[in-house]
Write a protein that holds these residues in place. Structure first.
Motif, mmCIF file in Angstrom:
data_model
loop_
_atom_site.group_PDB
_atom_site.id
_atom_site.type_symbol
_atom_site.label_atom_id
_atom_site.label_comp_id
_atom_site.label_asym_id
_atom_site.label_seq_id
_atom_site.Cartn_x
_atom_site.Cartn_y
_atom_site.Cartn_z
ATOM 1 N N PRO A 182 -13.498 -6.945 12.818
ATOM 2 C CA PRO A 182 -13.177 -6.270 11.560
ATOM 3 C C PRO A 182 -12.300 -7.141 10.660
ATOM 4 O O PRO A 182 -11.373 -7.776 11.130
ATOM 5 N N LEU A 183 -12.651 -7.113 9.373
ATOM 6 C CA LEU A 183 -11.872 -7.901 8.426
ATOM 7 C C LEU A 183 -11.838 -7.181 7.082
ATOM 8 O O LEU A 183 -12.603 -6.239 6.849
ATOM 9 N N SER A 184 -10.923 -7.618 6.241
ATOM 10 C CA SER A 184 -10.890 -7.057 4.894
ATOM 11 C C SER A 184 -10.943 -8.191 3.887
ATOM 12 O O SER A 184 -10.590 -9.331 4.203
ATOM 13 N N ILE A 185 -11.404 -7.853 2.688
ATOM 14 C CA ILE A 185 -11.567 -8.875 1.650
ATOM 15 C C ILE A 185 -10.692 -8.485 0.460
ATOM 16 O O ILE A 185 -10.710 -7.340 0.007
ATOM 17 N N SER A 186 -9.928 -9.449 -0.023
ATOM 18 C CA SER A 186 -9.082 -9.133 -1.185
ATOM 19 C C SER A 186 -9.050 -10.335 -2.108
ATOM 20 O O SER A 186 -9.538 -11.409 -1.774
ATOM 21 N N LYS A 187 -8.426 -10.110 -3.267
ATOM 22 C CA LYS A 187 -8.247 -11.235 -4.190
ATOM 23 C C LYS A 187 -6.975 -11.963 -3.789
ATOM 24 O O LYS A 187 -6.060 -11.335 -3.257
ATOM 25 N N PRO A 188 -6.878 -13.261 -4.039
ATOM 26 C CA PRO A 188 -5.651 -13.954 -3.661
ATOM 27 C C PRO A 188 -4.462 -13.445 -4.460
ATOM 28 O O PRO A 188 -4.617 -13.037 -5.608
ATOM 29 N N GLU A 189 -3.309 -13.444 -3.828
ATOM 30 C CA GLU A 189 -2.080 -13.003 -4.520
ATOM 31 C C GLU A 189 -1.782 -13.983 -5.647
ATOM 32 O O GLU A 189 -1.839 -15.191 -5.468
ATOM 33 N N THR A 190 -1.479 -13.435 -6.821
ATOM 34 C CA THR A 190 -1.116 -14.324 -7.934
ATOM 35 C C THR A 190 0.251 -13.897 -8.441
ATOM 36 O O THR A 190 0.819 -12.909 -7.963
ATOM 37 N N PHE A 191 0.735 -14.598 -9.454
ATOM 38 C CA PHE A 191 2.018 -14.249 -10.059
ATOM 39 C C PHE A 191 1.976 -12.801 -10.557
ATOM 40 O O PHE A 191 2.919 -12.031 -10.394
ATOM 41 N N ALA A 192 0.793 -12.437 -11.122
ATOM 42 C CA ALA A 192 0.652 -11.081 -11.658
ATOM 43 C C ALA A 192 0.872 -10.029 -10.570
ATOM 44 O O ALA A 192 1.507 -9.001 -10.801
ATOM 45 N N HIS A 193 0.352 -10.291 -9.367
ATOM 46 C CA HIS A 193 0.532 -9.328 -8.273
ATOM 47 C C HIS A 193 2.001 -9.255 -7.861
ATOM 48 O O HIS A 193 2.496 -8.209 -7.490
ATOM 49 N N SER A 194 2.680 -10.402 -7.937
ATOM 50 C CA SER A 194 4.067 -10.405 -7.461
ATOM 51 C C SER A 194 5.021 -9.684 -8.420
ATOM 52 O O SER A 194 6.136 -9.350 -8.034
ATOM 53 N N ILE A 195 4.622 -9.485 -9.680
ATOM 54 C CA ILE A 195 5.542 -8.772 -10.585
ATOM 55 C C ILE A 195 5.073 -7.341 -10.881
ATOM 56 O O ILE A 195 5.683 -6.629 -11.674
ATOM 57 N N LYS A 196 4.011 -6.936 -10.211
ATOM 58 C CA LYS A 196 3.480 -5.595 -10.491
ATOM 59 C C LYS A 196 4.522 -4.509 -10.219
ATOM 60 O O LYS A 196 4.548 -3.479 -10.896
ATOM 61 N N TRP A 197 5.389 -4.744 -9.251
ATOM 62 C CA TRP A 197 6.388 -3.727 -8.888
ATOM 63 C C TRP A 197 7.235 -3.294 -10.085
ATOM 64 O O TRP A 197 7.628 -2.141 -10.181
ATOM 65 N N LEU A 252 2.518 -5.029 -16.319
ATOM 66 C CA LEU A 252 1.314 -4.193 -16.192
ATOM 67 C C LEU A 252 0.101 -4.867 -16.825
ATOM 68 O O LEU A 252 -1.002 -4.817 -16.289
ATOM 69 N N ILE A 253 0.325 -5.503 -17.972
ATOM 70 C CA ILE A 253 -0.809 -6.166 -18.640
ATOM 71 C C ILE A 253 -1.279 -7.361 -17.801
ATOM 72 O O ILE A 253 -2.474 -7.551 -17.578
ATOM 73 N N MET A 254 -0.315 -8.137 -17.291
ATOM 74 C CA MET A 254 -0.667 -9.295 -16.450
ATOM 75 C C MET A 254 -1.521 -8.844 -15.265
ATOM 76 O O MET A 254 -2.530 -9.443 -14.937
ATOM 77 N N TYR A 255 -1.085 -7.772 -14.632
ATOM 78 C CA TYR A 255 -1.772 -7.295 -13.438
ATOM 79 C C TYR A 255 -3.186 -6.838 -13.785
ATOM 80 O O TYR A 255 -4.152 -7.148 -13.091
ATOM 81 N N THR A 256 -3.291 -6.088 -14.896
ATOM 82 C CA THR A 256 -4.618 -5.586 -15.281
ATOM 83 C C THR A 256 -5.560 -6.740 -15.574
ATOM 84 O O THR A 256 -6.720 -6.736 -15.155
ATOM 85 N N VAL A 257 -5.049 -7.737 -16.309
ATOM 86 C CA VAL A 257 -5.897 -8.876 -16.658
ATOM 87 C C VAL A 257 -6.353 -9.593 -15.383
ATOM 88 O O VAL A 257 -7.506 -9.985 -15.247
#
Ligand code: ASP
Length: 483
Positions: free
Chosen positions: A79-94, A267-272
């Motif tokens: 079993p495995l999962s597929i995701s997009k690589p973490e980017t700067f946008a993901h790191s500031i989503k919080w 939020l905009i970075m993450y959406t893009v």
């Protein structure tokens, strides 16, 4: 060659936490433990990641076969999962998440306190019925107009005819699991049983904890009205309490808005970063039809209403509501935006608290012009893709259903598509058709929420003008007193 972020994906194994980054692929075939399989071609990472997320809800990905650009075949066993690589946008989503939580936290106490004070300050039942009646008429007619615009545009542009049957089948295959989940939770359409009775909370505290806006609005309006019936001595402390509470909430909004620029950026970075551009390309005509409709409604219809039914100047209006529109766009939620909507109405447009307190919470809950317009376009689009011709009666029934559905749509992200199921059902369009438009719903949700919020503010201006509860000169020229 540097790859676009959406062309790269990461395979993760749940047990040993290893990750494999895949960059140079031309096709991926995926098999699930239930024996299903799907094939994705280069550039369609978004759908691949979505599919993996869907599968993980009930099962697992058991095998992944990747064909690289130079024809090499690689196999990865699950079993495995597929995701997009973490980017700067993901790191500031919080940052964006905290901001949305803060606004949501304020919304319910703000709605209940401003509505109680707002309705009680309307004075007598006669004034309440007048303001209430005007507000409802404006809300219903702008919504009906919005769907009509959506239907006319969809019939003119015919976005469904631009989608060939191969792409249709691919979309249905990729999004059907997600679509089926939404179809299951479909609300039904009996007005008395499904709308009128549930409007009345059995227990106001559970309505408050579950955030059932319509029930909260009903309770608050009722309390506000009764405050005019009980003796002054009994009513006044209650009004003072809620007035104080609403002021506290407004100050909290002021403070929360200090992080707005950063949060909006996050939020905009993450959406893009998260948006699937491939799907934007595939559904271009559908998205364009919805967006053209939303622009007409937001800048055309509302401008006309403001011109003919209010004292507010157009430029002043759109300048004054910029903040609310930005927050609506980034949060995709009229409820989370409500605190900012109210602030813009009072401070920038000069509308009295008694009007904003009643019209805006009600509007955030029942007035969804953008959502209704999008539902109109979506219904015709899906019908066109399935080669169905909608009769005038069916289209009129869409107008009626979408007007009612927009009232019952909760002001939170992504609910519009759930109510679309009801509309499709009522005119016998295959409900699974929502699979066609799911991939792009997030982007359109952002845009339709802007229209929803602008519609509420437009009606607030019109009702305030009728009631003479708007201070145009002062709000247009804040320095006038000093001159
Ligand atoms: N997100 C919309 C709103 O909160 C509702 C919807 O259309 O899904 O206004």
């Amino acid at each position: 060659m540097v790859k676009e972020p959406e062309e790269v994906f990461v395979i993760s194994y749940p047990d040993d936490r290893t990750q494999v980054r895949i960059e140079d692929w031309s096709s991926v075939s995926l098999q699930t433990n239930a024996g299903d399989s799907a094939i994705f071609t280069y550039g369609n990472t978004h759908s691949l990641v979505q599919k993996s997320k869907q599968i993980l809800k009930t099962g697992s990905v058991s095998l992944l076969k990747i064909v690289t650009n130079n024809g090499e075949i690689r196999e990865y066993k699950g079993p495995l999962s597929i995701s997009k690589p973490e980017t700067f946008a993901h790191s500031i989503k919080w940052l964006g998440d905290i901001f949305i939580r803060l606004l949501n936290m304020i919304a319910i106490p703000l709605v209940i306190s401003t509505l109680i004070v707002g309705v009680s300050s309307l004075g007598d039942i006669k004034k309440f019925t007048k303001v209430g009646g005007r507000t409802i008429i404006f809300y219903l007619s702008t919504t009906a107009l919005a769907i009509t615009i959506g239907l006319v545009l969809a019939n003119l542009i015919k976005p469904g005819e631009q989608l060939n049957s191969a792409v249709r089948d691919q979309l249905i295959a990729e999004y059907s699991a997600d679509a089926a989940e939404k179809v299951v939770v479909q609300p039904s359409t009996n007005f008395i049983n499904d709308f009128l009775i549930p409007l009345i909370p059995r227990n106001i505290f559970s309505a408050l904890t579950s955030g059932d806006m319509l029930q909260i609005v009903f309770f608050a309006v009722f309390v506000g009205m009764v405050l005019n019936i009980v003796s002054r001595e009994k009513g006044e402390p209650v009004i003072k309490f809620f007035d104080g509470l609403s002021d506290i909430m407004i100050v909290m909004v002021d403070l929360v808005m200090k992080i707005a620029p950063l949060a909006v950026f996050a939020l905009i970075m993450y959406t893009v970063a998260d948006l699937g551009y491939q799907i934007l390309y595939i559904l271009f005509w559908y998205a364009a039809t919805v967006l053209i409709g939303l622009l007409i409604q937001t800048f055309g219809v509302y401008s006309l209403i403001l011109k003919f039914f209010s004292k507010v100047k157009l430029l002043h209006f759109f300048k004054g509501i910029r903040e609310a529109q930005t927050i609506a766009l980034t949060t995709s939620s009229s409820a989370a935006t409500l605190p900012v909507t109210m602030q813009c109405a009072e401070e920038n447009l000069g509308i009295s608290k008694s009007i904003t307190g009643f019209v805006l919470p009600l509007g955030a809950t029942v007035n969804m012009d953008g959502t209704a317009l999008y539902q109109g376009v979506a219904a015709v689009f899906i019908a066109q893709v399935f080669g169905m011709d909608l009769t005038i009666t069916q289209q009129l029934s869409i107008v009626l259903m979408a007007t009612l559905a927009s009232i019952g749509t909760a002001p939170v992200p992504g609910v519009g598509i759930l109510m679309l199921v009801v509309i499709l059902k009522s005119v016998h369009i295959p409900e699974i058709g929502i699979a066609l438009i799911l991939g792009i719903d997030r982007l359109l949700d952002m845009c339709r929420t802007v229209t929803n919020v602008t519609g509420d503010l437009t009606v607030a201006c019109a009702v305030a003008t009728y009631q003479n509860e708007i201070n145009v000169t002062e709000s247009e020229n804040p320095n006038s007193k000093e001159v």
